[in-house]
Write a protein that holds these residues in place. Structure first.
Motif, PDB file in Angstrom:
ATOM      1  N   ARG A  33       0.866  -1.195   0.000  1.00 37.14           N
ATOM      2  CA  ARG A  33       0.000   0.000   0.000  1.00 37.14           C
ATOM      3  C   ARG A  33       0.890   1.228   0.000  1.00 37.14           C
ATOM      4  O   ARG A  33       1.775   1.325   0.859  1.00 37.14           O
ATOM      5  N   SER A  35       0.889   5.298   0.240  1.00 38.52           N
ATOM      6  CA  SER A  35       0.190   6.566   0.435  1.00 38.52           C
ATOM      7  C   SER A  35       0.895   7.614  -0.416  1.00 38.52           C
ATOM      8  O   SER A  35       2.111   7.766  -0.342  1.00 38.52           O
ATOM      9  N   ARG A  84      -1.336  -0.984  -4.243  1.00 35.37           N
ATOM     10  CA  ARG A  84      -2.544  -0.166  -4.129  1.00 35.37           C
ATOM     11  C   ARG A  84      -2.129   1.247  -3.757  1.00 35.37           C
ATOM     12  O   ARG A  84      -1.447   1.451  -2.748  1.00 35.37           O
ATOM     13  N   THR A  86      -2.995   4.875  -2.332  1.00 35.46           N
ATOM     14  CA  THR A  86      -4.006   5.382  -1.423  1.00 35.46           C
ATOM     15  C   THR A  86      -3.513   6.709  -0.863  1.00 35.46           C
ATOM     16  O   THR A  86      -2.650   7.365  -1.419  1.00 35.46           O
ATOM     17  N   THR A 115      -7.371   3.169  -3.940  1.00 37.94           N
ATOM     18  CA  THR A 115      -8.525   3.439  -3.078  1.00 37.94           C
ATOM     19  C   THR A 115      -8.751   4.934  -3.134  1.00 37.94           C
ATOM     20  O   THR A 115      -7.815   5.714  -2.966  1.00 37.94           O
TER      21      THR A 115
END
Ligand code: SAM
Ligand code: SF4
Length: 352
Positions: A33, A35, A84, A86, A115
């Motif tokens: 993930r 950010s 992913r 995000t 996301t």
């Protein structure tokens, strides 16, 4: 050069000689993930403070090329098999299309997901899919406009709904919608499912975790997965569904009498992050927008791999620092236990 902020990760024993991101509890992290920013177009009460997060100085946030290099390194050297993007809100980055295109060029076979809160997505989704986006989760907690405005502190429900429809129209399948159930929105859970079924998207409820910036989370007040199922049961018959991946966190239920396009049964997911945690099967590794590795949402320990990369270190050295950070991963979140400490950073600052 390795710099570690927060609690120094516990290291026990010698790390075995493997390229993978393993930890002392026998888990292997493969799901990355990233950010991309602390900025956001909404202010969800369970995530962000009203004034937004403190801004990260521009020179400390990962650049387009740095994101691509770290993701590619994770995939090539460390066994990452999905990324992913995000945040914060990834759409706040004007270079998101370039980040995705760069990742796709560097890693042709890596599934790329994001996301998003869906605000303004309708204007970007075509370019994102063209750049190489494979999957999207859009966060939406209620289809009641007044409740949405109250919960997110912004009156943007129509834009989110247009974003969901644009993602479906762009051919992403399934489009997943994530909802965090709250006391105020729980009675509307059946309406949200009804809407999701009519739009052909897969709804998943995720229990609220103590990661809000305002520090108001309470174990007594939080809505549990069991309460969500009770609420949905007032309008729908739910049948436990078999799962392709039994270690996946979502428990899936078929919604009797409803099908997806193509004829498969429609499903709803419930992710009991707090009341039935799945930490023992956790396969996540996280990069914050400042390029620090976080081995667990609930650990304050962060290891600065961006600093290592910026010092001119070769990929292999950066990879080894990343491995060291994951080796110290804690057993689980420990929510409800006497030793539980809330992490210093809230969800929007870590990347959900
Ligand atoms: N802004 C994007 C969005 O909202 O989808 C991406 C970032 S957001 C932090 C990622 C996910 O974390 C969202 O689905 C959001 O609902 C969830 N989230 C935020 N705070 C949470 C909390 N305290 N507990 C559980 N989930 C949370
Ligand atoms: Fe923004 Fe997503 Fe946090 Fe809501 S959950 S405030 S949309 S980062």
């Amino acid at each position: 050069m390795t710099s570690t902020t927060g609690t120094v990760p516990r290291t026990r024993g010698t790390r075995p000689d493997t390229p993978l991101l393993i930890d002392t509890f026998g888990r292997t992290a493969r799901d990355l993930r990233v950010s991309l920013t602390e900025k956001c177009s909404l202010r969800c009460t369970y995530c962000m403070p009203e004034e937004g997060l403190s801004p990260i100085p521009d020179d400390r946030r990962m650049t387009t090329d740095e994101v691509v290099r770290l993701v590619a390194l994770g995939h090539r050297e460390l066994g990452v098999h999905e990324v992913r993007f995000t945040g914060g809100e990834p759409l706040m980055r004007q270079d998101l299309e370039r980040i995705i295109a760069g990742t796709r060029a560097a890693c042709p076979d890596l599934p790329i997901a994001m996301t998003s809160n869906g605000v303004g997505l309708e204007h970007r989704i075509g370019g994102l899919v063209e750049a190489g986006l494979d999957r999207i989760n859009i966060s939406l907690d209620t289809v009641n406009r007044a409740e949405f405005a109250e919960l997110t502190r912004r009156d943007r429900l129509p834009s989110v709904i247009r974003g969901v429809r644009a993602a479906v129209a762009a051919g992403l399948d399934p489009v997943k919608v994530n909802a965090v159930p709250m006391r105020a929105t729980l009675p509307g859970a059946p309406d949200l499912l009804e809407w999701a079924l009519s739009e052909g998207v897969q709804l998943r409820f995720i229990e609220e975790m103590p990661l809000d910036a305002d520090n108001t989370w309470s174990r007594v007040e939080m809505v549990t997965a069991a309460e969500v199922l009770d609420s949905l049961g007032t309008r729908f018959d739910l049948i436990p569904a078999s799962r392709d991946d039994p270690s996946a966190p979502a428990e899936l239920w078929e919604v009797a009498g409803h099908t997806r396009s193509g004829g498969a049964p429609a499903t709803v997911g419930v992710i009991a992050t707090v009341t039935r945690n799945f930490c023992a099967a956790c396969d996540r590794t996280r990069l914050t927008a400042e390029g620090t590795v976080r081995s667990c949402l609930f650990s304050d320990a962060e290891t600065d791999v961006l600093g290592v990369l910026r010092s001119g270190a070769p990929d292999e050295e950066v990879a080894d620092v990343w491995r060291g950070a994951m080796w110290g991963k804690q057993a689980g979140h420990g929510i409800g236990g006497t030793a539980f400490h809330r992490p210093k950073r809230s969800m929007g600052a870590i990347g959900g």
